[in-house]
Design an enzyme around this catalytic site. Structure first.
Site, mmCIF file in Angstrom:
data_model
loop_
_atom_site.group_PDB
_atom_site.id
_atom_site.type_symbol
_atom_site.label_atom_id
_atom_site.label_comp_id
_atom_site.label_asym_id
_atom_site.label_seq_id
_atom_site.Cartn_x
_atom_site.Cartn_y
_atom_site.Cartn_z
ATOM 1 N N HIS A 62 0.798 -1.223 0.000
ATOM 2 C CA HIS A 62 0.000 0.000 0.000
ATOM 3 C C HIS A 62 0.837 1.282 0.000
ATOM 4 O O HIS A 62 0.571 2.202 -0.759
ATOM 5 C CB HIS A 62 -0.985 -0.004 1.162
ATOM 6 N N HIS A 107 2.445 11.944 2.028
ATOM 7 C CA HIS A 107 3.009 10.655 2.464
ATOM 8 C C HIS A 107 4.460 10.477 2.017
ATOM 9 O O HIS A 107 4.921 9.354 1.818
ATOM 10 C CB HIS A 107 2.158 9.481 1.958
ATOM 11 N N HIS A 151 -2.605 9.858 -3.551
ATOM 12 C CA HIS A 151 -3.747 9.982 -4.463
ATOM 13 C C HIS A 151 -3.380 10.711 -5.741
ATOM 14 O O HIS A 151 -3.906 11.769 -6.089
ATOM 15 C CB HIS A 151 -4.920 10.654 -3.749
HETATM 16 FE FE LIG Z 1 -3.805 4.885 2.192
#
Ligand SMILES: [Fe+2]
Ligand SMILES: *[C@@H]1O[C@H](CO)[C@@H](O)[C@H](O)[C@H]1NC(C)=O
Ligand SMILES: *[C@@H]1O[C@H](CO)[C@@H](O)[C@H](O)[C@H]1NC(C)=O
Ligand SMILES: *[C@@H]1O[C@H](CO)[C@@H](O)[C@H](O)[C@H]1NC(C)=O
Ligand SMILES: *[C@@H]1O[C@H](CO)[C@@H](O)[C@H](O)[C@H]1NC(C)=O
Length: 489
Positions: free
Chosen positions: A343, A353, A382
Site C-alpha cells: 500500500h 506521504h 492519491h
Molecule cells: Fe492509504
C-alpha cells in the site's frame, strides 16, 4: 577572460538544466475539478428479492488458479448458505454445490449481515463457470472465467486500481475500468471503502462499497491488499482489533502460500507470481516483545488474525520471515513476471506521504533487486507516478551514497492510489522532479497491465478524463529475468 567565465557559467547552467530534465515528466495536464463527495447511501440499493445475496465478490482461492473464493452477504437470514455452480457449456445446471459458514461481526453500534465465504475447488483452467446464490425471489446468477494454466508465455491482462472509496470520482474510475473490455482480474492496492471517514467508522459504508463494485467483483477476481483505511482501529469506541471489518469481509488464500496472516500472501496466475505485503503489519526485525523495527501503529495491540503474530519467538517478524522464504520459491521459468503489491509506496515524489514507505524499503529493497522483481504496485498517494528502474541499496551510513541509482535488476515502482476517494487529489509534487521519477500526474485513473509473453508486457495508465482507449502514460515493460533490457520511456 570574461568570455571564458561566461562559458563556464553557461556550461553549468546547461548541465543543471540537463540534470533537471533527467528527472522525467510531470504532466502539465490540468484535470477538471470535481467534487470529492461520496455518492448517496442509496446510490447502490440492495438487490430486490427476499434475503437476496449482495456485495458479491470473488478472488483466487488457491495458489495456482483452480479455486475461487466466492463471498457474499445475506441481510436477513443465514440460509441458504449454498453456492451452486456449473460449467457454462455443461447441459446440467447447478451441478456442483459448496457451502459457506456464515458469520456476523459487530462494530461499535453496527451489526453486519450474514457474511458468507465459500471456496470452490478443482475447477478447470480457462473455463467459464456460472454460479448461483440465494433462493426464491432472492436468487441471483453470476459467472466468471478461470485463468489459463500457469505457464511462462501465457498472456494475461490485469486491471490495477487503488484507494477507490465511493465518491462520484470513484464511480468514474470504476466505470472507466469496467468499460475496458480487456481486464481479466484486478490487482487492488488497498484502501477500499473509506468507511472510516464516517462517525464511528459507519460500517454501513462497507456495505454500500460492496454493492458499488459488485458489477466487477462478482465476475472477475480482485486480488486484495490491505491499506491504512482497512485498519478500522478505534480504541476510543472500543474497537481495538485492527482490520476487523476488512478481514471479515475479504478472504484471501493465504494458507496456500504458507502465510500465517491474510495480510500477506502470494498467488500464481497465468504467467505471473504475485506477492501481497502489508504496510501496516510488523515487517522488520523483532528486538523485544513490544518493540519491532518497521512496525507502525500497534506496538502492543497488533496480535493479527491468529493472535500470536507478535508473540513468535525469534529475531524476525512473521511477515519478514515469510517473504524471505517466499522469494526464493519463485520459479521464473514457470512464472516469469514477479509483481509485488503493497500500500505505502517506496518511491514517491509527492509531498503527500513523502517517505512513509521508507522503513519497509530499507528492510526489503535488496531482496527485490536480488530477485529481480519486475513491478511494485502501491497506492496510498492519491495521484499517479511511475519510477525509473532504480535501487537505493548501495547506501550505508559512512559512504554517503544516499540517492537512488539506475539498476537493471530493480523493479519499476508504480503508485496508483488515484482511484478518486473522498480525501481528494494529491497535487503537491516535490520540485524539481527527482531523477528516480519517470512520470507523475495528479489525476484520477486506473491502469492496465497487458502481459504478452515471458519477455514483453504493455502497461497503460488511463486518466478518468480521457476516453478509454487513450493512455496518458504507457510503457513496454521488459521482463527482468528473461529480457532485462532498458525500456524506452
Ligand atoms: Fe492509504
Ligand atoms: C456511476 O457511473 C455510471 C456510468 O457513468 C452512471 O450511469 C451512474 O449513474 C453513476 N452513479 C452515480 C451514483 O453517479
Ligand atoms: C560503506 O561504504 C564504504 C565506502 O564504499 C565502505 O568502505 C564500507 O566498507 C561500507 N560499510 C559497510 C558496512 O558496508
Ligand atoms: C544493482 O543491484 C544489485 C543487487 O543489489 C547489485 O549487486 C548491483 O551492484 C547494483 N547495480 C548498480 C549499478 O548499482
Ligand atoms: C513477445 O511479445 C512481443 C510483443 O507482442 C513480441 O514482439 C515478441 O515477438 C513476443 N515474443 C515471442 C517469443 O513471441
Amino acid at each position: 577572460m570574461g568570455g571564458a567565465v561566461s562559458m563556464v557559467i553557461l556550461l553549468i547552467l546547461l548541465l543543471n538544466i540537463a540534470g533537471i530534465c533527467n528527472g522525467g515528466v510531470t504532466s502539465d495536464y490540468v484535470r477538471k475539478t470535481e467534487a470529492s463527495v461520496d455518492m448517496p447511501i442509496d446510490a447502490f440499493p440492495p438487490p430486490s428479492g427476499y434475503n437476496a445475496p449482495e456485495q458479491v465478490h470473488i478472488t483466487q482461492g488457491d495458489h495456482s488458479g483452480r479455486s475461487v473464493i466466492i463471498s457474499w452477504v445475506t441481510p436477513l437470514e443465514q440460509y441458504p448458505n449454498l453456492v451452486k455452480y456449473w460449467e457454462a457449456k455443461s447441459p446440467i445446471e447447478h451441478k456442483f454445490k459448496a457451502q459457506s459458514r456464515p458469520t456476523i461481526y459487530k462494530y461499535y453500534n453496527y451489526i453486519s449481515g450474514y457474511i458468507h465465504h465459500a471456496t470452490i475447488n478443482g475447477l478447470k483452467y480457462n473455463t467459464k463457470y456460472f454460479y448461483e446464490l440465494g433462493s426464491g425471489t432472492g436468487t441471483r446468477r453470476f459467472w466468471f472465467t478461470t485463468p489459463p494454466e500457469v505457464g511462462p508465455d501465457v498472456p494475461y491482462t490485469f486491471g490495477i486500481m487503488g484507494d477507490l472509496g465511493q465518491t462520484y470520482a470513484s464511480n468514474t474510475t470504476f466505470e472507466h475500468y469496467v468499460s475496458n473490455q480487456n481486464g481479466q482480474a484486478v490487482l487492488f492496492v488497498g484502501d477500499l471503502s473509506y468507511a472510516d471517514h464516517y462517525p464511528f467508522h459507519d460500517n454501513v459504508r462497507w456495505d454500500t462499497w460492496g454493492r458499488f463494485v459488485e458489477k466487477s467483483t462478482a465476475y472477475q477476481p480482485w486480488i486484495w491488499t490491505a491499506g491504512n483505511h482497512e485498519l478500522d482501529y478505534a480504541p476510543e469506541i472500543g474497537e481495538k482489533i485492527p482490520f476487523k471489518p476488512y478481514m471479515h469481509r475479504y478472504h484471501v488464500p493465504y494458507r496456500a502460500s504458507h502465510s500465517t496472516s491474510p495480510l500477506w500472501y502470494s498467488i500464481k496466475r497465468a504467467s505471473t507470481y504475485i506477492i501481497v505485503l502489508s504496510s501496516y503489519s510488523a515487517y522488520g526485525i523483532k528486538l523485544s516483545s513490544d518493540f519491532v523495527i518497521g512496525l507502525k501503529f500497534f506496538p502492543a495491540e497488533d496480535k493479527g488474525p491468529n493472535n500470536n503474530n507478535m508473540l513468535v519467538q525469534g529475531k524476525y517478524t512473521p511477515q519478514y520471515e515469510w517473504l524471505q522464504n517466499e522469494l526464493p520459491k519463485v520459479n521464473r521459468a514457470e512464472t516469469p513476471w514477479l509483481i509485488v503489491l503493497l500500500h505505502s509506496p517506496w518511491y514517491n515524489s509527492n509531498g503527500y506521504h513523502y517517505m512513509e514507505g521508507e522503513s519497509m524499503r530499507v528492510m526489503f529493497e535488496p531482496w527485490f533487486v536480488d530477485h529481480k522483481v519486475d513491478i511494485v504496485l502501491a497506492g496510498h498517494v492519491h495521484s499517479y507516478e511511475r519510477s525509473e528502474r532504480v535501487s537505493n541499496v548501495q547506501y550505508n551510513i559512512t559512504n554517503g551514497l544516499s540517492s537512488p541509482v539506475k539498476n537493471h535488476s530493480a523493479p519499476v515502482y508504480i503508485t496508483i492510489g488515484d482511484g478518486g476517494n473522498i480525501e481528494g487529489i494529491a497535487n503537491r509534487f516535490i520540485e524539481p522532479q527527482p531523477s528516480y521519477s519517470a512520470y507523475r500526474e495528479a489525476s484520477f485513473g486506473h491502469a492496465i497491465l497487458d502481459i504478452k509473453n515471458r519477455t514483453h508486457a504493455h502497461f497503460t495508465w488511463h486518466r478518468n478524463h480521457d476516453s478509454e482507449p487513450v493512455a496518458a502514460d504507457s510503457l513496454w515493460m521488459f521482463n527482468r529475468y528473461w529480457n532485462p533490457q532498458e525500456e524506452n520511456n
